[in-house]
Scaffold this motif. Structure first.
Motif, short mmCIF file in Angstrom:
data_model
loop_
_atom_site.label_atom_id
_atom_site.label_comp_id
_atom_site.label_asym_id
_atom_site.label_seq_id
_atom_site.Cartn_x
_atom_site.Cartn_y
_atom_site.Cartn_z
N ARG A 43 2.40 -11.90 -4.42
CA ARG A 43 1.98 -12.51 -4.26
C ARG A 43 2.20 -13.68 -4.55
O ARG A 43 1.79 -15.02 -3.73
CB ARG A 43 0.38 -12.13 -3.30
CG ARG A 43 0.44 -13.44 -2.85
CD ARG A 43 -1.50 -12.66 -2.31
NE ARG A 43 -2.09 -12.95 -0.94
CZ ARG A 43 -2.72 -13.09 0.54
NH1 ARG A 43 -3.47 -11.31 -0.28
NH2 ARG A 43 -2.81 -13.32 1.16
N THR A 51 7.29 -8.27 0.09
CA THR A 51 6.81 -6.93 0.94
C THR A 51 7.65 -6.41 0.60
O THR A 51 7.96 -5.62 1.18
CB THR A 51 5.93 -8.43 1.87
OG1 THR A 51 6.91 -8.33 2.74
CG2 THR A 51 5.15 -9.21 1.41
N HIS A 81 1.46 -6.56 1.41
CA HIS A 81 1.90 -7.55 -0.69
C HIS A 81 1.83 -6.09 -1.40
O HIS A 81 0.78 -5.60 -1.05
CB HIS A 81 0.55 -8.49 -0.72
CG HIS A 81 0.79 -9.80 -0.08
ND1 HIS A 81 -0.13 -10.34 0.71
CD2 HIS A 81 2.23 -10.77 -0.37
CE1 HIS A 81 -0.23 -11.42 1.20
NE2 HIS A 81 1.57 -11.89 0.38
N CYS A 127 0.25 -16.86 3.61
CA CYS A 127 -0.57 -16.40 3.03
C CYS A 127 -1.35 -16.72 2.35
O CYS A 127 -2.24 -15.91 1.50
CB CYS A 127 0.62 -14.70 2.72
SG CYS A 127 1.49 -15.06 1.37
N HIS A 137 7.95 -14.74 2.67
CA HIS A 137 8.04 -13.07 2.57
C HIS A 137 8.95 -12.14 2.85
O HIS A 137 10.26 -12.00 3.59
CB HIS A 137 6.96 -12.28 3.35
CG HIS A 137 5.68 -12.25 2.92
ND1 HIS A 137 4.85 -11.96 4.27
CD2 HIS A 137 5.04 -13.11 2.32
CE1 HIS A 137 3.79 -12.30 3.81
NE2 HIS A 137 3.51 -12.98 2.54
#
Length: 189
Positions: A43, A51, A81, A127, A137
């Motif tokens: 992350r 992800t 994640h 995020c 992502h």
């Protein structure tokens, strides 16, 4: 652990036979990302990171379990994640499915003998918080089969959690989820 998950992500993506040219181009982009970023599965990696997500399917009843995501406001597959305890991307997807579905026993990756990605999806998100810049992502999507009679339980990570028929997805379903469901139907026969 860090190195192990990174290596598994590379292995999973290298060995995956993408269903079409667009998916293969994404696969190559993901591999380029991992080649240049040793932290590419975490992350904290900016501006993009891998992800893992899971489409939970009740094959017997022809339906999928979706979550109404609180930040996105759309019905999505389960996922998120990678965590330090995840040894593989498939394991990360399964962990997310268990955590977010509340189904504590019987969820199984498909195919059971050698779980492989079903689809890839690249999307921009925030995020890290509203005041932080968007990042990307690089989602690796797996198929997870629910046992007969599985009972979901909503988690704090979603506004709602419901089963929907393959051909009866709600209006607020993301286009990438619709493509994922169609791909799952094809794989399941």
């Amino acid at each position: 652990m860090t190195d192990r998950l990174h290596k598994d992500a590379v292995r999973a993506l290298r060995s995956w036979n993408a269903p079409d040219l667009d998916q293969d181009l994404l696969r190559r982009d993901y591999l380029d990302h991992l080649r240049t970023r040793e932290d590419g599965v975490w992350r904290s990696c900016r501006p993009a990171h891998i992800t893992a997500s899971a489409l939970v399917v009740d094959v017997e009843r022809g339906r999928v379990l979706l979550t109404l995501h609180p930040k996105v406001g759309r019905w999505l597959q389960l996922g998120g994640h990678c965590e330090p305890e995840d040894s593989t991307l498939a394991a990360a997807a399964l962990r997310e499915a268990v955590e977010e579905s509340g189904i504590e026993a019987g969820l199984a990756l498909f195919p059971a003998d050698d779980p492989a990605p079903v689809r890839l999806d690249r999307h921009a998100v925030r995020c890290a918080g509203k005041d932080q810049p968007e990042n990307t992502h690089l989602d690796v999507q797996y198929l997870v089969v629910a046992p007969a009679g599985a009972r979901e339980q909503i988690s704090e990570e979603s506004l709602d959690l419901r089963w929907f028929g393959f051909d009866a997805l709600p209006e607020l379903t993301d286009g990438s989820v619709r493509e994922l469901v169609a791909r799952a139907q094809k794989l399941l026969g």
